[in-house]
Design a protein around this motif. Structure first.
Motif, short mmCIF file in Angstrom:
data_model
loop_
_atom_site.label_atom_id
_atom_site.label_comp_id
_atom_site.label_asym_id
_atom_site.label_seq_id
_atom_site.Cartn_x
_atom_site.Cartn_y
_atom_site.Cartn_z
N VAL A 12 -38.41 -15.90 5.08
CA VAL A 12 -39.91 -16.64 4.92
C VAL A 12 -40.80 -15.76 5.82
N VAL A 13 -40.52 -15.83 7.04
CA VAL A 13 -41.39 -15.22 8.04
C VAL A 13 -41.80 -13.63 7.43
N ILE A 14 -40.71 -12.90 7.03
CA ILE A 14 -41.19 -11.57 6.57
C ILE A 14 -41.99 -11.55 5.25
N HIS A 15 -41.79 -12.43 4.46
CA HIS A 15 -42.78 -12.62 3.13
C HIS A 15 -44.02 -13.14 3.52
N ILE A 16 -43.99 -13.96 4.58
CA ILE A 16 -45.41 -14.40 4.92
C ILE A 16 -46.22 -13.21 5.51
N TYR A 17 -45.57 -12.56 6.60
CA TYR A 17 -45.93 -11.45 7.30
C TYR A 17 -46.36 -10.44 6.21
N GLY A 18 -45.69 -10.09 5.02
CA GLY A 18 -46.15 -9.12 4.11
C GLY A 18 -47.33 -9.56 3.35
N PHE A 19 -47.54 -10.83 2.90
CA PHE A 19 -48.43 -11.65 2.25
C PHE A 19 -49.73 -11.24 3.35
N PHE A 20 -49.72 -11.82 4.52
CA PHE A 20 -50.97 -11.50 5.52
C PHE A 20 -51.38 -10.01 5.43
N THR A 21 -50.22 -8.97 5.65
CA THR A 21 -50.57 -7.50 5.77
C THR A 21 -51.30 -7.10 4.56
N LEU A 22 -50.87 -7.72 3.31
CA LEU A 22 -51.56 -7.25 1.89
C LEU A 22 -52.92 -7.55 2.08
N VAL A 23 -53.18 -8.98 2.40
CA VAL A 23 -54.53 -9.38 2.37
C VAL A 23 -55.59 -8.72 3.39
N GLN A 24 -54.88 -8.30 4.67
CA GLN A 24 -55.87 -7.50 5.51
C GLN A 24 -56.00 -6.15 5.10
N TRP A 25 -54.97 -5.58 4.37
CA TRP A 25 -55.25 -4.26 3.73
C TRP A 25 -56.28 -4.04 2.58
N VAL A 26 -56.25 -5.14 1.94
CA VAL A 26 -57.15 -5.22 0.91
C VAL A 26 -58.60 -5.23 1.68
N GLN A 27 -58.73 -6.05 2.57
CA GLN A 27 -60.05 -6.21 3.40
C GLN A 27 -60.65 -4.80 3.91
N CYS A 28 -59.36 -4.24 4.71
CA CYS A 28 -59.76 -2.98 5.37
C CYS A 28 -60.04 -1.87 4.31
N MET A 29 -59.41 -1.87 3.29
CA MET A 29 -59.87 -0.79 2.16
C MET A 29 -61.20 -0.94 1.67
N SER A 30 -61.60 -2.10 1.26
CA SER A 30 -63.05 -2.72 1.01
C SER A 30 -63.86 -2.24 1.95
N PHE A 31 -63.68 -2.44 3.44
CA PHE A 31 -64.74 -2.26 4.38
C PHE A 31 -64.63 -0.62 4.45
N LEU A 32 -63.50 0.16 4.29
CA LEU A 32 -63.60 1.63 4.57
C LEU A 32 -64.45 2.13 3.31
N HIS A 70 -57.35 7.83 3.68
CA HIS A 70 -57.42 6.98 4.62
C HIS A 70 -56.64 5.61 4.40
N MET A 71 -55.78 5.42 3.50
CA MET A 71 -54.93 4.47 3.08
C MET A 71 -54.08 3.95 4.27
N GLY A 72 -53.72 5.04 4.87
CA GLY A 72 -52.70 4.95 6.28
C GLY A 72 -53.50 4.30 6.96
N SER A 73 -54.72 4.73 7.33
CA SER A 73 -55.55 3.98 8.61
C SER A 73 -55.56 2.58 8.12
N ALA A 74 -56.03 2.12 6.93
CA ALA A 74 -56.10 0.78 6.64
C ALA A 74 -54.90 0.15 6.76
N ALA A 75 -53.82 0.70 6.54
CA ALA A 75 -52.36 0.05 6.58
C ALA A 75 -52.18 -0.23 8.01
N PHE A 76 -52.36 0.75 8.97
CA PHE A 76 -51.94 0.40 10.32
C PHE A 76 -53.26 -0.56 10.82
N ALA A 77 -54.30 -0.61 10.50
CA ALA A 77 -55.16 -1.67 11.01
C ALA A 77 -54.56 -3.12 10.59
N ALA A 78 -54.38 -3.04 9.27
CA ALA A 78 -53.68 -4.19 8.66
C ALA A 78 -52.43 -4.75 9.24
#
Length: 170
Positions: A12-32, A70-78
């Motif tokens: 459950v924790v891994i899936h929740i963390y994956g969801f949070f990372t995905l949401v943050q990655w989308v926000q970072c990519m849009s900001f980039l 720059h997808m990796g930079s967004a992933a690291f920030a996420a």
């Protein structure tokens, strides 16, 4: 390991963390992408040829550049920003579990509220620096760590400009 529910809770924790990372990655990519388009406009405004696609569709061109380079930079920030969301979720879960056992203990309630406030403030600070770092990534092509490093020294050299930018944004 899975008889007592530990494996279930870990999944459950891994899936929740994956969801949070995905949401943050989308926000970072849009900001980039928006930062890249604004940087493209700022640096190359005036010497454009309207027939080329880079100048007719600057946001689309920026999205392509961000996904290519720059997808990796967004992933690291996420990855970093999602850690704070995960910690907040875990603290909220522990608070909910303790509410049943502790009853109406004011000190326990206050400790959880102070902890949540500290986590939120720390996340907002890291997000502020990370998003400025992503601007350096999009505009100058640096890595995420170098962008955050340049952001830190930008804050030290131009505190008035940072304050004006923060006021205009809000």
């Amino acid at each position: 390991m899975h008889e007592d529910g530990t494996l279930h809770m870990l999944m459950v924790v891994i899936h929740i963390y994956g969801f949070f990372t995905l949401v943050q990655w989308v926000q970072c990519m849009s900001f980039l992408s928006m930062s890249g388009a604004a940087g493209w406009w700022y640096y190359f405004n005036g010497d454009n040829d309207e027939s080329t696609p880079q100048y007719r569709f600057p946001l689309l061109n920026s999205v392509a550049v961000q996904f290519t380079f720059h997808m990796g930079s967004a992933a690291f920030a996420a990855f970093i920003l999602a850690l704070f969301d995960l910690v907040r979720t875990i603290v909220a879960y522990v608070e909910h579990q303790m509410a049943d056992k502790a009853g109406n203990n004011f000190m326990v309630w206050l400790a959880f509220k102070v902890t949540m406030c500290c986590i939120t403030c720390l996340k907002k600070t890291v997000k502020f620096v990370s998003y400025y770092g992503l601007v350096f990534v999009a505009a100058q092509g640096h890595s995420f760590c170098m962008g955050c490093y340049k952001t830190f020294f930008f804050f030290l050299q131009h505190p008035g400009q940072v304050a004006i930018n923060g006021t205009v944004v809000s």
